[in-house]
Design a protein around this motif. Sequence first.
Motif, PDB file in Angstrom:
ATOM      1  N   ALA A 219       0.796  -1.160  -0.023  1.00  0.00           N
ATOM      2  CA  ALA A 219       0.140  -0.008   0.003  1.00  0.00           C
ATOM      3  C   ALA A 219       0.942   1.028  -0.041  1.00  0.00           C
ATOM      4  CB  ALA A 219      -0.872   0.004   1.302  1.00  0.00           C
ATOM      5  N   ALA A 220       0.581   2.044  -0.702  1.00  0.00           N
ATOM      6  CA  ALA A 220       1.377   3.472  -0.953  1.00  0.00           C
ATOM      7  C   ALA A 220       0.618   4.545  -1.454  1.00  0.00           C
ATOM      8  CB  ALA A 220       2.639   3.079  -1.875  1.00  0.00           C
ATOM      9  N   ARG A 221       1.281   5.882  -1.088  1.00  0.00           N
ATOM     10  CA  ARG A 221       0.568   6.904  -1.801  1.00  0.00           C
ATOM     11  C   ARG A 221       1.376   7.007  -3.002  1.00  0.00           C
ATOM     12  NH1 ARG A 221      -2.374  12.124   0.994  1.00  0.00           N
ATOM     13  NH2 ARG A 221      -3.667   9.908   0.965  1.00  0.00           N
TER      14      ARG A 221
ATOM     15  N   GLY B 151      -8.431   5.364   3.668  1.00  0.00           N
ATOM     16  CA  GLY B 151      -8.752   3.803   4.199  1.00  0.00           C
ATOM     17  C   GLY B 151      -7.769   3.484   5.198  1.00  0.00           C
ATOM     18  N   ALA B 152      -6.573   4.153   5.076  1.00  0.00           N
ATOM     19  CA  ALA B 152      -5.591   3.990   6.183  1.00  0.00           C
ATOM     20  C   ALA B 152      -4.680   5.235   6.427  1.00  0.00           C
ATOM     21  CB  ALA B 152      -4.750   2.693   6.176  1.00  0.00           C
ATOM     22  N   TYR B 153      -3.966   5.093   7.646  1.00  0.00           N
ATOM     23  CA  TYR B 153      -2.778   6.385   7.498  1.00  0.00           C
ATOM     24  C   TYR B 153      -1.662   5.937   7.044  1.00  0.00           C
ATOM     25  CZ  TYR B 153      -6.444   8.576  10.471  1.00  0.00           C
ATOM     26  OH  TYR B 153      -7.412   9.093  11.193  1.00  0.00           O
ATOM     27  N   LEU B 154      -1.404   5.983   5.589  1.00  0.00           N
ATOM     28  CA  LEU B 154      -0.180   5.628   4.941  1.00  0.00           C
ATOM     29  C   LEU B 154       0.905   6.320   5.449  1.00  0.00           C
ATOM     30  CD1 LEU B 154      -1.656   4.965   1.333  1.00  0.00           C
ATOM     31  CD2 LEU B 154      -1.224   3.137   3.230  1.00  0.00           C
TER      32      LEU B 154
ATOM     33  N   GLN C  32       6.517  12.615   7.751  1.00  0.00           N
ATOM     34  CA  GLN C  32       5.624  11.819   6.992  1.00  0.00           C
ATOM     35  C   GLN C  32       6.392  10.912   6.157  1.00  0.00           C
ATOM     36  OE1 GLN C  32       4.693  15.618   6.012  1.00  0.00           O
ATOM     37  NE2 GLN C  32       4.756  15.277   3.753  1.00  0.00           N
ATOM     38  N   ALA C  33       5.834   9.997   5.754  1.00  0.00           N
ATOM     39  CA  ALA C  33       6.329   8.779   5.066  1.00  0.00           C
ATOM     40  C   ALA C  33       6.884   9.332   3.554  1.00  0.00           C
ATOM     41  CB  ALA C  33       5.551   7.553   4.716  1.00  0.00           C
ATOM     42  N   SER C  34       7.870   8.714   2.959  1.00  0.00           N
ATOM     43  CA  SER C  34       8.757   9.309   1.917  1.00  0.00           C
ATOM     44  C   SER C  34       7.767   9.316   0.679  1.00  0.00           C
ATOM     45  CB  SER C  34       9.892   8.900   1.561  1.00  0.00           C
ATOM     46  OG  SER C  34       9.988   7.260   1.636  1.00  0.00           O
ATOM     47  N   ASP C  35       6.633   8.429   0.606  1.00  0.00           N
ATOM     48  CA  ASP C  35       5.790   8.509  -0.645  1.00  0.00           C
ATOM     49  C   ASP C  35       4.710   9.810  -0.421  1.00  0.00           C
ATOM     50  OD1 ASP C  35       4.375   7.544   1.591  1.00  0.00           O
ATOM     51  OD2 ASP C  35       3.755   5.466   0.775  1.00  0.00           O
ATOM     52  N   HIS C  36       4.992  10.650   0.820  1.00  0.00           N
ATOM     53  CA  HIS C  36       4.116  11.704   0.939  1.00  0.00           C
ATOM     54  C   HIS C  36       5.315  13.056   0.465  1.00  0.00           C
ATOM     55  CE1 HIS C  36       1.385   9.012   2.494  1.00  0.00           C
ATOM     56  NE2 HIS C  36       0.603   9.823   2.739  1.00  0.00           N
ATOM     57  N   PRO C  37       5.831  13.059  -0.476  1.00  0.00           N
ATOM     58  CA  PRO C  37       7.066  13.890  -0.836  1.00  0.00           C
ATOM     59  C   PRO C  37       6.816  15.548  -0.207  1.00  0.00           C
ATOM     60  CG  PRO C  37       6.307  13.253  -2.823  1.00  0.00           C
ATOM     61  CD  PRO C  37       5.440  12.438  -1.815  1.00  0.00           C
ATOM     62  N   ILE C  38       7.750  15.991   0.237  1.00  0.00           N
ATOM     63  CA  ILE C  38       7.921  17.373   0.887  1.00  0.00           C
ATOM     64  C   ILE C  38       8.721  18.298  -0.174  1.00  0.00           C
ATOM     65  CG2 ILE C  38       8.640  18.735   2.826  1.00  0.00           C
ATOM     66  CD1 ILE C  38       8.271  16.353   4.698  1.00  0.00           C
TER      67      ILE C  38
ATOM     68  N   ALA D 103       3.215   4.865   7.973  1.00  0.00           N
ATOM     69  CA  ALA D 103       3.783   3.541   7.735  1.00  0.00           C
ATOM     70  C   ALA D 103       5.097   3.529   7.985  1.00  0.00           C
ATOM     71  CB  ALA D 103       3.645   3.181   6.132  1.00  0.00           C
ATOM     72  N   GLU D 104       6.228   4.476   7.456  1.00  0.00           N
ATOM     73  CA  GLU D 104       7.615   4.109   7.802  1.00  0.00           C
ATOM     74  C   GLU D 104       7.515   4.416   9.140  1.00  0.00           C
ATOM     75  OE1 GLU D 104       9.378   6.902   5.068  1.00  0.00           O
ATOM     76  OE2 GLU D 104       8.882   5.753   3.560  1.00  0.00           O
ATOM     77  N   ASN D 105       7.040   5.471  10.108  1.00  0.00           N
ATOM     78  CA  ASN D 105       7.060   5.496  11.638  1.00  0.00           C
ATOM     79  C   ASN D 105       6.680   4.587  12.348  1.00  0.00           C
ATOM     80  OD1 ASN D 105       8.152   8.242  10.807  1.00  0.00           O
ATOM     81  ND2 ASN D 105       6.163   8.998  11.047  1.00  0.00           N
ATOM     82  N   ARG D 106       5.879   3.654  11.786  1.00  0.00           N
ATOM     83  CA  ARG D 106       5.451   2.533  12.581  1.00  0.00           C
ATOM     84  C   ARG D 106       6.454   1.557  12.802  1.00  0.00           C
ATOM     85  NH1 ARG D 106      -0.085   3.465  10.080  1.00  0.00           N
ATOM     86  NH2 ARG D 106       0.253   2.418   8.010  1.00  0.00           N
ATOM     87  N   CYS D 107       7.181   1.376  11.673  1.00  0.00           N
ATOM     88  CA  CYS D 107       8.417   0.449  11.844  1.00  0.00           C
ATOM     89  C   CYS D 107       9.496   1.123  12.625  1.00  0.00           C
ATOM     90  CB  CYS D 107       8.916   0.050  10.379  1.00  0.00           C
ATOM     91  SG  CYS D 107       7.776  -0.661   9.348  1.00  0.00           S
TER      92      CYS D 107
END
Length: 388
Positions: free
Chosen positions: A98-100, A199-202, A364-370, A205-209
Motif C-alpha cells: 500500500a502506498a501513496r 482507508g488507512a494512515y499511509l 511523514q512517509a517518503s511517499d508523501h514527498p515534501i 507507515a515508515e514511522n510505525r516500523c
Amino acid sequence: MEAQNVVISKKGMLWYKTGHAWIYRDDLLKTASARSGDIVDVLDERGKFLGKAFYGEKSKISLRILTREKEVVDRQFFKQRIEKAIARRGERATGRNAARLIFSEGDSLPGLIVDKYAEWIVLQALIPGIESRLGEIADIIVVLLSPRGIVLRNDANARTLEGLPLEKKILRGEKPDLVEITEGEIRYLVDVWSGHKTGAYLDQAENRCSVARHAYGSVLDCFAYQGHFSLHCSSKAESVTAIESSNDSIAMLEKNITLNARANITPIAGNAFDLLRAYHKEKRGFDMIILDPPPLARKRAHADDALRGYKEINLRAMHLLNPGGTLATFSCSHSISRDLFTEIVRIAAADARCGFRVVRELCQASDHPILLNIPETSYLKGLILQKI
Ligand code: SAH
C-alpha cells in the motif's frame, strides 16, 4: 481553445518567485472570464508569461501552478507526471503493498491524491481542475496500473473550500471488500470505502516500523485507529494496550489482531485523554507510549485549544512512562509547525520534571514527498524520546 490569461500583482510575483505553487485571490489583478477548473496562462503586470495554472473561483488559493514552461498541458502532460510519480515509488523499496502514489503538490499534480491498496486504487480530487479531468486521469491509471477497481473518495472536507460536493463512487472496475495489506512484518485489513482518509494512515507507515524497533515490555498505543502501531510493536513487547474512541475502528482492530494472531494486544474503547488521567491515578507504568492523535487543530483559530490538548496528553504520558521508557509522540496538524510542536513537548517535559533524550525526529512517509519551497507539503511531525 484560446487559453485564458490571469494577471498577478507585484506582490503575487514576489511570492511566485519563492518557488511556491499557490497564488492567492488577493494577488490577482485580472482573471478575464476564467472559470473553475480552467487551465490558464499566468502573466505578470507587463504581460510576461510566468506559467500555466489550474484556476479556482471559490478557493482563497486561486491559482495552482502546473508548469513554469510554455508547454502544452494535455493528457500526455498528465500521463508523464503520473508516470514519474509512480516511478519514484516502488513496492520492493518499501516492503509494503500500500502506498501513496501521488501526493498533490508534492508530486507536482496539485489537488490529486492517488493511493494504492494492493490491487485497488483510491482517487481523491481536491480542486476543480482535477475534478473536471477525473475521467482522463482514471483512464491513464488503468493503462499504467491495471487495477481491479478505482474508488473515488471525494469525501474530504477540503473540497468544500473549493465549492465541490462530497461524494463516493466506483470510477472503474469492482467495488472492493476488505483489502489485505502487508506492511513489513504485519498484515492489516483496509476498508477503502469508509476507512479514515482513503482507508488507512499511509503517512505513518515508515514511522510505525521505526517506532516498533524500540518496543519492549508494556506498550500503550493511544489513538490506535485499527491498531497498526500496536501490531508492529506486539512482536517485541510483552503486552500492548490499544486505546481508540471509535467502535468501528476497534472492531477492525480486533480483526487485525486475529489476522496476525497477536494475543498480547488488548483493545480498549475509550477516550485517551480520560484514560491517561485514570492510569496516572492508578499509578500504572508503561515502557513505551505512542501518541498519534487526530489533528487537534483543524483551523488556525483552534490552535490554542490544540496546544492545550497536545500538552496535556504529552504531560500525562511522560508521568506514566517507566524510567528508560520511550515516548513516540506525533502531530499531524497542518497549522502547528515542527518548532511549535517541539516546544509544546519541551514544556510538557519541564512540567513533568523529566529529562528526555531525542532518539529520532520523524516526518511523514517518503511517499508523501515534501517540497522545500512549498512548506505546506510538510505536515506530520514526530519525536521518539527516551526518558532519562
Ligand atoms: N496511529 C494510527 C492513526 C491514528 S488517527 C495509525 O497509524 O494508523 C487518530 C485516531 O484517534 C482515530 O482513529 C480516531 O478515531 C481516534 N481518536 C480521536 N479522538 C480520540 C480520543 N479522544 N481518544 C481515543 N481515540 C481518539
